[in-house]
Design an enzyme around this catalytic site. Structure first.
Site, PDB file in Angstrom:
ATOM      1  N   GLU A 290       0.847  -1.210   0.000  1.00 17.44           N
ATOM      2  CA  GLU A 290       0.000   0.000   0.000  1.00 17.44           C
ATOM      3  C   GLU A 290       0.882   1.260   0.000  1.00 17.44           C
ATOM      4  O   GLU A 290       1.881   1.326   0.719  1.00 17.44           O
ATOM      5  CB  GLU A 290      -0.879  -0.001   1.262  1.00 17.44           C
ATOM      6  CG  GLU A 290      -1.792   1.203   1.345  1.00 17.44           C
ATOM      7  CD  GLU A 290      -2.623   1.225   2.636  1.00 17.44           C
ATOM      8  OE1 GLU A 290      -2.258   0.558   3.621  1.00 17.44           O
ATOM      9  OE2 GLU A 290      -3.642   1.945   2.643  1.00 17.44           O
TER      10      GLU A 290
ATOM     11  N   LYS B 147      -9.455   2.601  -2.173  1.00 16.94           N
ATOM     12  CA  LYS B 147      -9.656   2.027  -0.839  1.00 16.94           C
ATOM     13  C   LYS B 147     -11.050   2.418  -0.325  1.00 16.94           C
ATOM     14  O   LYS B 147     -11.358   3.602  -0.211  1.00 16.94           O
ATOM     15  CB  LYS B 147      -8.564   2.569   0.076  1.00 16.94           C
ATOM     16  CG  LYS B 147      -8.559   2.045   1.486  1.00 16.94           C
ATOM     17  CD  LYS B 147      -7.267   2.498   2.180  1.00 16.94           C
ATOM     18  CE  LYS B 147      -7.158   2.025   3.594  1.00 16.94           C
ATOM     19  NZ  LYS B 147      -5.825   2.256   4.163  1.00 16.94           N
TER      20      LYS B 147
ATOM     21  N   CYS C 107      -5.763  -2.580   2.163  1.00 18.16           N
ATOM     22  CA  CYS C 107      -5.481  -2.663   3.599  1.00 18.16           C
ATOM     23  C   CYS C 107      -6.688  -2.860   4.507  1.00 18.16           C
ATOM     24  O   CYS C 107      -7.175  -3.954   4.677  1.00 18.16           O
ATOM     25  CB  CYS C 107      -4.649  -1.471   4.043  1.00 18.16           C
ATOM     26  SG  CYS C 107      -3.937  -1.795   5.682  1.00 18.16           S
TER      27      CYS C 107
HETATM   28  N1  LIG Z   1      -3.256   1.167   6.150  1.00 16.10           N
HETATM   29  C1  LIG Z   1      -4.296   0.813   6.867  1.00 16.10           C
HETATM   30  O1  LIG Z   1      -5.439   0.887   6.447  1.00 16.10           O
HETATM   31  N2  LIG Z   1      -4.014   0.372   8.111  1.00 16.10           N
HETATM   32  C2  LIG Z   1      -5.011   0.210   9.107  1.00 16.10           C
HETATM   33  C3  LIG Z   1      -4.610  -0.758  10.133  1.00 16.10           C
HETATM   34  C4  LIG Z   1      -4.965  -2.150   9.797  1.00 16.10           C
HETATM   35  O2  LIG Z   1      -5.880  -2.377   9.010  1.00 16.10           O
HETATM   36  O3  LIG Z   1      -4.349  -3.061  10.344  1.00 16.10           O
END
Ligand SMILES: NC(=O)NCCC(=O)O
EC number: 3.5.1.6
Length: 384
Positions: free
Chosen positions: A119, A196, A233
């Site tokens: 990401e 996203k 993510c």
């Molecule tokens: N980049 C992101 O969405 N991180 C959030 C934390 C997670 O999903 O573990």
């Protein structure tokens, strides 16, 4: 919370468990044992010269009479940021381009058809700071920004589909930012982009300061090698997000991520694996590596001391299959390339055995969800 001193769950199991226990533990934690891929010696040499880990595994499917095997090699890339976060923006981006190029070259030697990076791969994961400059300067056009042009060259040179998750600046809509994955065909053409859908508001993941929830739905990209989707993510915590990509026909869903041990490491091995099982598809979970230090300290809004880093990004990228098998993870500590040979026929084969698509009550869920989403909804709770 372990940082770089603890290499991986797999290494600990191998080191400490007697052989018979190890076999049973692996059966439960990883499903059936996967064959290691016989990757070219030059690829291992190049990976060692460039100082990254290289692992390869094969997922097999049963032979069928009417369909040929549908073999595709995917490559998952996890990496540290090579330069400090206060280096000039263009230098940080070039250093990342250079690093990724060296890994993609090895992926090409291993016959990878579709590669996915982590990401926001062209930048530090700076959203914890809530500062705008210089981080917003890392944003680029998804259609013709320098990173997309760079990936187009890689895609064409190596006949490889490239999934490139970036911070997007959308000049057609007021120059706003998005968290986007650009999908570049092996022809070198930009096939499209996806955004996203779920923005975290947890811990130091202050991403809503920068961009909103994606507005492109759940697109699936038909590539020469299979139908792919990208669940970026935090979307991996949302079973319906995975479901919608699968309903739209995704056979492989990539999950490029940035997440830290203190927050999510116990969820990591479960979520993408469960999504592969529940949706009769392959999932590819990718996480960045290392600790990223920032110049100015920030707080987590929890009364604790201000700090200058996010915590430890624990790598551990892996591929999971619809039959519940999965590869071991890449290490928690090193840059790495994980190559997995998939036979996409496995998706339909498992579907025919377990029938989750057939037994899913989508019409019922759709009706109930439509009601539940109304402001005047009151849940059905049966009381005495
Ligand atoms: N980049 C992101 O969405 N991180 C959030 C934390 C997670 O999903 O573990």
């Amino acid at each position: 919370m372990a940082g770089a001193e603890w290499t991986s769950l797999e290494e600990s199991l191998e080191k400490h468990l007697p052989l018979l226990d190890l076999q049973e533990v692996k059966r439960v934690l990883y499903g059936k044992e996967l064959r290691k891929l016989d990757l070219p010696r030059e690829a291992f040499k190049a990976a060692s010269r460039e100082d990254f880990e290289l692992q390869g595994y094969a997922f097999e499917a049963a032979e069928e009479q009417l369909r040929q095997p549908r073999i595709v090699h995917v490559g998952l890339v996890q990496n540290r940021i090579p330069l400090a976060t206060d280096a000039p923006v263009t230098e940080q981006v070039s250093a990342l381009h250079k690093r990724i190029k060296s890994i993609v070259e090895v992926a090409a030697m291993c016959g990878v058809n579709i590669i996915c990076f982590q990401e926001a791969w062209t930048m530090p994961f700076a959203f914890c700071t809530r500062e705008k400059l210089p981080w917003t300067e890392f944003a680029e056009s998804a259609e013709d920004g320098p990173t997309t042009k760079f990936c187009q060259k890689l895609a064409k040179n190596y006949n490889m589909v490239v999934v490139s998750p970036i911070l997007e600046r959308d000049s057609e809509h007021g120059g706003i930012l998005w968290n986007t994955a650009v999908v570049i065909s092996n022809s070198g053409a930009v096939l499209g982009k996806t955004r996203k859908n779920h923005i975290p508001r947890v811990g130091d993941f202050n991403e809503s300061t920068y961009y909103m929830e994606g507005n492109l739905g759940h697109p699936v990209f038909q590539t020469q090698f299979g139908r792919i989707a990208v669940n970026i993510c935090y979307g991996r915590h949302h079973p319906l997000n995975w479901l919608m990509y699968s309903i739209n026909g995704a056979e492989i869903i990539f999950n490029p991520s940035a997440t830290i041990g203190a927050l999510s490491e116990s969820m990591w091995p479960i979520e993408a694996r469960n999504a592969a099982i529940a949706n009769h598809c392959f999932t590819c979970a990718i996480n960045r590596v290392g600790t990223e230090h920032f110049t100015n300290e920030f707080t987590s809004g929890d009364g604790k001391k201000a700090h200058k880093d996010f915590g430890y990004f624990y790598g551990s990228s892996y591929v999971a299959a619809p039959d519940s098998s999965r590869t071991p993870g890449l290490s928690r500590t090193r840059d790495g390339l994980l190559v997995a040979k998939l036979d996409l026929n496995l998706c339909q084969q498992v579907n025919d055995v377990w029938n989750f698509k057939m037994t899913g009550r989508y019409d019922m869920y759709a009706r109930e969800l439509a009601e539940a989403a109304k402001p005047n909804y009151s849940p059905t709770i049966v009381k005495e």
